[in-house]
Design a protein around this motif. Structure first.
Motif, PDB file in Angstrom:
ATOM      1  N   ASP A  70     -11.329  -8.184 -10.070  1.00  3.76           N
ATOM      2  CA  ASP A  70     -10.026  -7.548 -10.104  1.00  3.76           C
ATOM      3  C   ASP A  70      -9.931  -6.392  -9.107  1.00  3.76           C
ATOM      4  O   ASP A  70      -9.255  -5.410  -9.350  1.00  3.76           O
ATOM      5  CB  ASP A  70      -9.818  -7.026 -11.545  1.00  3.76           C
ATOM      6  CG  ASP A  70      -8.348  -6.823 -11.830  1.00  3.76           C
ATOM      7  OD1 ASP A  70      -7.524  -7.424 -11.115  1.00  3.76           O
ATOM      8  OD2 ASP A  70      -8.037  -6.071 -12.767  1.00  3.76           O
ATOM      9  N   LYS A  71     -10.676  -6.461  -8.002  1.00  2.00           N
ATOM     10  CA  LYS A  71     -10.660  -5.375  -7.020  1.00  2.00           C
ATOM     11  C   LYS A  71     -10.043  -5.895  -5.733  1.00  2.00           C
ATOM     12  O   LYS A  71     -10.184  -7.081  -5.420  1.00  2.00           O
ATOM     13  CB  LYS A  71     -12.083  -4.911  -6.723  1.00  2.00           C
ATOM     14  CG  LYS A  71     -12.740  -4.193  -7.870  1.00  2.00           C
ATOM     15  CD  LYS A  71     -14.148  -3.835  -7.469  1.00  2.00           C
ATOM     16  CE  LYS A  71     -14.871  -3.132  -8.600  1.00  2.00           C
ATOM     17  NZ  LYS A  71     -16.322  -3.140  -8.355  1.00  2.00           N
ATOM     18  N   ILE A  72      -9.439  -4.991  -4.987  1.00  2.00           N
ATOM     19  CA  ILE A  72      -8.744  -5.420  -3.764  1.00  2.00           C
ATOM     20  C   ILE A  72      -9.287  -4.658  -2.561  1.00  2.00           C
ATOM     21  O   ILE A  72      -9.474  -3.440  -2.610  1.00  2.00           O
ATOM     22  CB  ILE A  72      -7.225  -5.155  -3.876  1.00  2.00           C
ATOM     23  CG1 ILE A  72      -6.615  -5.956  -5.039  1.00  2.00           C
ATOM     24  CG2 ILE A  72      -6.511  -5.493  -2.572  1.00  2.00           C
ATOM     25  CD1 ILE A  72      -5.204  -5.533  -5.411  1.00  2.00           C
ATOM     26  N   SER A 114     -10.572  -9.548  -4.050  1.00  3.37           N
ATOM     27  CA  SER A 114      -9.366 -10.029  -3.372  1.00  3.37           C
ATOM     28  C   SER A 114      -9.195  -9.311  -2.039  1.00  3.37           C
ATOM     29  O   SER A 114      -9.556  -8.137  -1.907  1.00  3.37           O
ATOM     30  CB  SER A 114      -8.124  -9.749  -4.213  1.00  3.37           C
ATOM     31  OG  SER A 114      -8.194 -10.467  -5.417  1.00  3.37           O
ATOM     32  N   VAL A 115      -8.643 -10.031  -1.084  1.00  3.53           N
ATOM     33  CA  VAL A 115      -8.342  -9.427   0.205  1.00  3.53           C
ATOM     34  C   VAL A 115      -6.827  -9.455   0.366  1.00  3.53           C
ATOM     35  O   VAL A 115      -6.204 -10.493   0.164  1.00  3.53           O
ATOM     36  CB  VAL A 115      -9.010 -10.207   1.355  1.00  3.53           C
ATOM     37  CG1 VAL A 115      -8.589  -9.649   2.709  1.00  3.53           C
ATOM     38  CG2 VAL A 115     -10.524 -10.149   1.213  1.00  3.53           C
ATOM     39  N   GLU A 116      -6.241  -8.312   0.689  1.00  3.80           N
ATOM     40  CA  GLU A 116      -4.801  -8.272   0.931  1.00  3.80           C
ATOM     41  C   GLU A 116      -4.537  -7.731   2.324  1.00  3.80           C
ATOM     42  O   GLU A 116      -5.138  -6.738   2.744  1.00  3.80           O
ATOM     43  CB  GLU A 116      -4.089  -7.393  -0.112  1.00  3.80           C
ATOM     44  CG  GLU A 116      -4.007  -8.063  -1.464  1.00  3.80           C
ATOM     45  CD  GLU A 116      -3.219  -7.260  -2.492  1.00  3.80           C
ATOM     46  OE1 GLU A 116      -2.570  -6.266  -2.113  1.00  3.80           O
ATOM     47  OE2 GLU A 116      -3.273  -7.644  -3.675  1.00  3.80           O
ATOM     48  N   VAL A 117      -3.643  -8.428   3.028  1.00  2.03           N
ATOM     49  CA  VAL A 117      -3.194  -7.955   4.335  1.00  2.03           C
ATOM     50  C   VAL A 117      -1.837  -7.304   4.124  1.00  2.03           C
ATOM     51  O   VAL A 117      -0.968  -7.889   3.480  1.00  2.03           O
ATOM     52  CB  VAL A 117      -3.059  -9.125   5.329  1.00  2.03           C
ATOM     53  CG1 VAL A 117      -2.458  -8.641   6.641  1.00  2.03           C
ATOM     54  CG2 VAL A 117      -4.415  -9.790   5.561  1.00  2.03           C
ATOM     55  N   VAL A 118      -1.648  -6.100   4.667  1.00  5.87           N
ATOM     56  CA  VAL A 118      -0.360  -5.421   4.496  1.00  5.87           C
ATOM     57  C   VAL A 118       0.323  -5.199   5.844  1.00  5.87           C
ATOM     58  O   VAL A 118      -0.323  -4.890   6.845  1.00  5.87           O
ATOM     59  CB  VAL A 118      -0.535  -4.068   3.743  1.00  5.87           C
ATOM     60  CG1 VAL A 118      -1.440  -3.098   4.490  1.00  5.87           C
ATOM     61  CG2 VAL A 118       0.811  -3.413   3.447  1.00  5.87           C
ATOM     62  N   ALA A 119       1.636  -5.421   5.838  1.00  8.70           N
ATOM     63  CA  ALA A 119       2.470  -5.048   6.990  1.00  8.70           C
ATOM     64  C   ALA A 119       3.384  -3.934   6.485  1.00  8.70           C
ATOM     65  O   ALA A 119       4.441  -4.190   5.895  1.00  8.70           O
ATOM     66  CB  ALA A 119       3.272  -6.249   7.470  1.00  8.70           C
ATOM     67  N   TYR A 137       4.927   5.468   0.138  1.00  6.47           N
ATOM     68  CA  TYR A 137       5.359   4.799  -1.091  1.00  6.47           C
ATOM     69  C   TYR A 137       4.130   4.225  -1.814  1.00  6.47           C
ATOM     70  O   TYR A 137       3.970   4.362  -3.028  1.00  6.47           O
ATOM     71  CB  TYR A 137       6.348   3.673  -0.739  1.00  6.47           C
ATOM     72  CG  TYR A 137       6.684   2.794  -1.899  1.00  6.47           C
ATOM     73  CD1 TYR A 137       7.725   3.120  -2.763  1.00  6.47           C
ATOM     74  CD2 TYR A 137       5.946   1.635  -2.155  1.00  6.47           C
ATOM     75  CE1 TYR A 137       8.021   2.315  -3.852  1.00  6.47           C
ATOM     76  CE2 TYR A 137       6.236   0.835  -3.235  1.00  6.47           C
ATOM     77  CZ  TYR A 137       7.269   1.177  -4.078  1.00  6.47           C
ATOM     78  OH  TYR A 137       7.560   0.381  -5.153  1.00  6.47           O
ATOM     79  N   PHE A 138       3.273   3.596  -1.018  1.00  7.59           N
ATOM     80  CA  PHE A 138       2.106   2.911  -1.570  1.00  7.59           C
ATOM     81  C   PHE A 138       1.200   3.862  -2.360  1.00  7.59           C
ATOM     82  O   PHE A 138       0.641   3.489  -3.385  1.00  7.59           O
ATOM     83  CB  PHE A 138       1.328   2.254  -0.421  1.00  7.59           C
ATOM     84  CG  PHE A 138       0.205   1.381  -0.882  1.00  7.59           C
ATOM     85  CD1 PHE A 138       0.458   0.178  -1.516  1.00  7.59           C
ATOM     86  CD2 PHE A 138      -1.108   1.768  -0.689  1.00  7.59           C
ATOM     87  CE1 PHE A 138      -0.575  -0.624  -1.951  1.00  7.59           C
ATOM     88  CE2 PHE A 138      -2.149   0.975  -1.116  1.00  7.59           C
ATOM     89  CZ  PHE A 138      -1.885  -0.221  -1.752  1.00  7.59           C
ATOM     90  N   VAL A 139       1.070   5.099  -1.859  1.00 11.55           N
ATOM     91  CA  VAL A 139       0.219   6.066  -2.577  1.00 11.55           C
ATOM     92  C   VAL A 139       1.034   6.993  -3.490  1.00 11.55           C
ATOM     93  O   VAL A 139       0.555   8.030  -3.931  1.00 11.55           O
ATOM     94  CB  VAL A 139      -0.681   6.891  -1.617  1.00 11.55           C
ATOM     95  CG1 VAL A 139      -1.698   6.012  -0.942  1.00 11.55           C
ATOM     96  CG2 VAL A 139       0.145   7.647  -0.585  1.00 11.55           C
ATOM     97  N   GLN A 178      -3.622   0.882  -7.530  1.00  9.34           N
ATOM     98  CA  GLN A 178      -4.607   1.213  -8.557  1.00  9.34           C
ATOM     99  C   GLN A 178      -5.842   0.311  -8.486  1.00  9.34           C
ATOM    100  O   GLN A 178      -6.898   0.669  -8.964  1.00  9.34           O
ATOM    101  CB  GLN A 178      -3.953   1.115  -9.925  1.00  9.34           C
ATOM    102  CG  GLN A 178      -2.831   2.137 -10.040  1.00  9.34           C
ATOM    103  CD  GLN A 178      -2.028   1.967 -11.297  1.00  9.34           C
ATOM    104  OE1 GLN A 178      -2.530   1.491 -12.295  1.00  9.34           O
ATOM    105  NE2 GLN A 178      -0.774   2.337 -11.242  1.00  9.34           N
ATOM    106  N   LYS A 179      -5.668  -0.857  -7.889  1.00 14.81           N
ATOM    107  CA  LYS A 179      -6.815  -1.780  -7.820  1.00 14.81           C
ATOM    108  C   LYS A 179      -7.474  -1.785  -6.437  1.00 14.81           C
ATOM    109  O   LYS A 179      -8.471  -2.454  -6.236  1.00 14.81           O
ATOM    110  CB  LYS A 179      -6.333  -3.201  -8.134  1.00 14.81           C
ATOM    111  CG  LYS A 179      -5.842  -3.353  -9.555  1.00 14.81           C
ATOM    112  CD  LYS A 179      -5.453  -4.796  -9.799  1.00 14.81           C
ATOM    113  CE  LYS A 179      -4.795  -4.949 -11.152  1.00 14.81           C
ATOM    114  NZ  LYS A 179      -4.042  -6.202 -11.234  1.00 14.81           N
ATOM    115  N   VAL A 180      -6.863  -1.092  -5.490  1.00 15.35           N
ATOM    116  CA  VAL A 180      -7.405  -1.154  -4.131  1.00 15.35           C
ATOM    117  C   VAL A 180      -8.630  -0.251  -4.016  1.00 15.35           C
ATOM    118  O   VAL A 180      -8.582   0.933  -4.319  1.00 15.35           O
ATOM    119  CB  VAL A 180      -6.345  -0.763  -3.074  1.00 15.35           C
ATOM    120  CG1 VAL A 180      -6.977  -0.674  -1.693  1.00 15.35           C
ATOM    121  CG2 VAL A 180      -5.235  -1.791  -3.057  1.00 15.35           C
ATOM    122  N   GLU A 181      -9.726  -0.867  -3.584  1.00 13.35           N
ATOM    123  CA  GLU A 181     -10.993  -0.151  -3.503  1.00 13.35           C
ATOM    124  C   GLU A 181     -11.174   0.480  -2.120  1.00 13.35           C
ATOM    125  O   GLU A 181     -11.749   1.544  -1.977  1.00 13.35           O
ATOM    126  CB  GLU A 181     -12.089  -1.169  -3.762  1.00 13.35           C
ATOM    127  CG  GLU A 181     -13.432  -0.607  -3.927  1.00 13.35           C
ATOM    128  CD  GLU A 181     -14.404  -1.734  -4.175  1.00 13.35           C
ATOM    129  OE1 GLU A 181     -14.705  -1.995  -5.342  1.00 13.35           O
ATOM    130  OE2 GLU A 181     -14.834  -2.359  -3.195  1.00 13.35           O
TER     131      GLU A 181
END
Ligand code: GLV
Ligand code: MN
Ligand code: MN
Length: 410
Positions: A70-72, A114-119, A137-139, A178-181
């Motif tokens: 459950d980590k990103i 999990s790997v997430e790509v953000v634009a 916004y993200f933080v 909250q899950k982004v490591e």
């Protein structure tokens, strides 16, 4: 395979650049037709590379590869450009992230994390003063004041967000955050240090803090021919004096601060009229909070002057200097050595989404050399060989963190 990926990156850079064409100008501001076209392309590429596409409530675009845990691990950059900007600033970090995540999934299958790509949206502040809106916004740092900022046509940020089809609803901390490591952003260097030194990649250690805003000086509008020099209240001459003083102040600090007045508007802007008012943007950068505070006081002092002018000040939301994560930096050094890439640990004088994200999440950056050190210009250019090195380093870092066996230290 590597050559095919490089070709894919090169074509993607060209296609994404096309979306920002506005006649002879290039400008991809957020929540515009140009942005919409870019998003459709990015969504398509993400899907083609097996990433699951979703948006948050402000319009940051994400592409996800679901992991076992459950980590990103987040990677990417911003999709907007400055007015009359280039092809690589922001775009390169998103495109390399899509390519790297896609290639790793193809080679190794489902990752552990999990790997997430953000634009991210609106980093540049070329439409709304404060900039870094997607990452703020993200933080959870997008304040009410920022939502009320207006673009050059008087449209508020809230209106622009809604017009683009997003709710703008804020959670205290976005759910993904909250899950982004970890976060890692690949970006062009935008300066000439790597080109000069000949090192192949830059590993960022710290990012400069920014003081941004606008000063409006009101004087007395009058006739250019009939008003003797000693009877004038010309705000342009006052602005020129202030710009000179600030430049001298900054020069005295040698390399410790930069000071730029990049946007100047004169009203009514006619050759035979002594202007009634002038407004100037300021962009002051330093890694020293004390120097930034001194600059703030110098600007605020304008309002104490009893010189017949009226001064109106507007300060954008602050950007504190940021330190990159030490463990991440070590990992990047090891990865660079493994790939036989020469590297330089270096500071960033440009602002980045990484700076915002670093306030809450372990963050690192990879720099790719910029030819001639040119950026925020149509002449911005990075060689494909250099881009390839940055891509390989990003891929190795993601492999190690998201697919590797080592558990992260808490
Ligand atoms: C962002 O690109 C900045 O450094 O102004
Ligand atoms: Mn950028
Ligand atoms: Mn930029």
């Amino acid at each position: 395979m590597y050559n095919e990926t490089l070709e894919w990156i090169e074509n993607a850079l060209d296609s994404l650049h096309e979306t920002g064409k506005m006649g002879s100008l290039h400008w991809r501001a957020t929540y515009t037709e140009e942005d919409h076209k870019a998003l459709k392309l990015l969504e398509r590429w993400m899907r083609e590379k097996n990433l699951e596409v979703f948006y948050d409530d402000i319009g940051n675009l994400f592409g996800k590869i679901e992991g076992e845990q459950d980590k990103i691990v987040l990677t990417g950059s911003h999709r907007d450009t400055v007015k009359n900007g280039g092809k690589y600033d922001g775009a390169l970090g998103i495109i390399c992230a899509i390519a790297a995540a896609g290639a790793l999934y193809e080679e190794f299958g489902k990752p552990k994390k999990s790997v997430e790509v953000v634009a991210f949206c609106e980093e540049e502040g070329s439409r709304f003063l404060s900039g870094y809106l997607g990452s703020r916004y993200f933080v959870g740092q997008l304040s009410d004041d920022i939502l009320l900022e207006r673009d050059a046509n008087g449209i508020t940020l809230t209106e622009a967000i809604r017009h683009a089809g997003f709710s703008g609803k804020r959670a205290q901390k976005s759910l993904q955050m909250q899950k982004v490591e970890r976060f890692i952003e690949l970006h062009i260097e935008q300066g000439g240090v790597l080109e000069q030194s000949g090192e192949q990649v830059g590993l960022v250690t710290s990012i400069v803090g920014l003081l941004i805003g606008k000063i409006t000086i009101d004087g007395h509008q009058n006739h250019a021919g009939t008003t003797p020099m000693h009877l004038r209240k010309d705000p342009v001459t006052r602005a020129a004096q202030f710009i000179t003083e600030m430049n001298q102040w900054a020069m005295a600090y040698n390399e410790a601060v930069t000071c730029t007045f990049g946007e100047i508007q004169v009203f009514p802007n006619k050759s035979n009229v002594i202007p009634g008012s002038v407004s100037l943007s300021f962009d002051i950068r330093s890694t020293s909070p004390a120097i930034l505070q001194e600059a703030r006081m110098r600007i605020k002092n304008l309002q104490q002057q009893e010189d017949g002018f009226r001064y109106t000040l507007e300060f954008a939301a602050p950007n504190a200097p940021a330190q990159m994560d030490e463990d991440g930096l070590k990992l990047l050094e090891e990865a660079a050595k493994k790939l036989h890439l020469s590297y330089r640990k270096m500071h960033s004088g440009a602002g980045h989404d990484a700076e915002m994200v670093a306030q809450n999440i372990k963050t690192n950056m990879i720099f790719v050399p910029s030819v001639g050190g040119i950026s925020h210009s149509p002449l911005e250019y990075s060689k494909m060989d250099d881009i390839g090195h940055g891509y390989l380093l990003l891929k190795e870092f993601l492999r190690e963190i998201a697919w590797g066996h080592e558990e992260e230290k808490a």
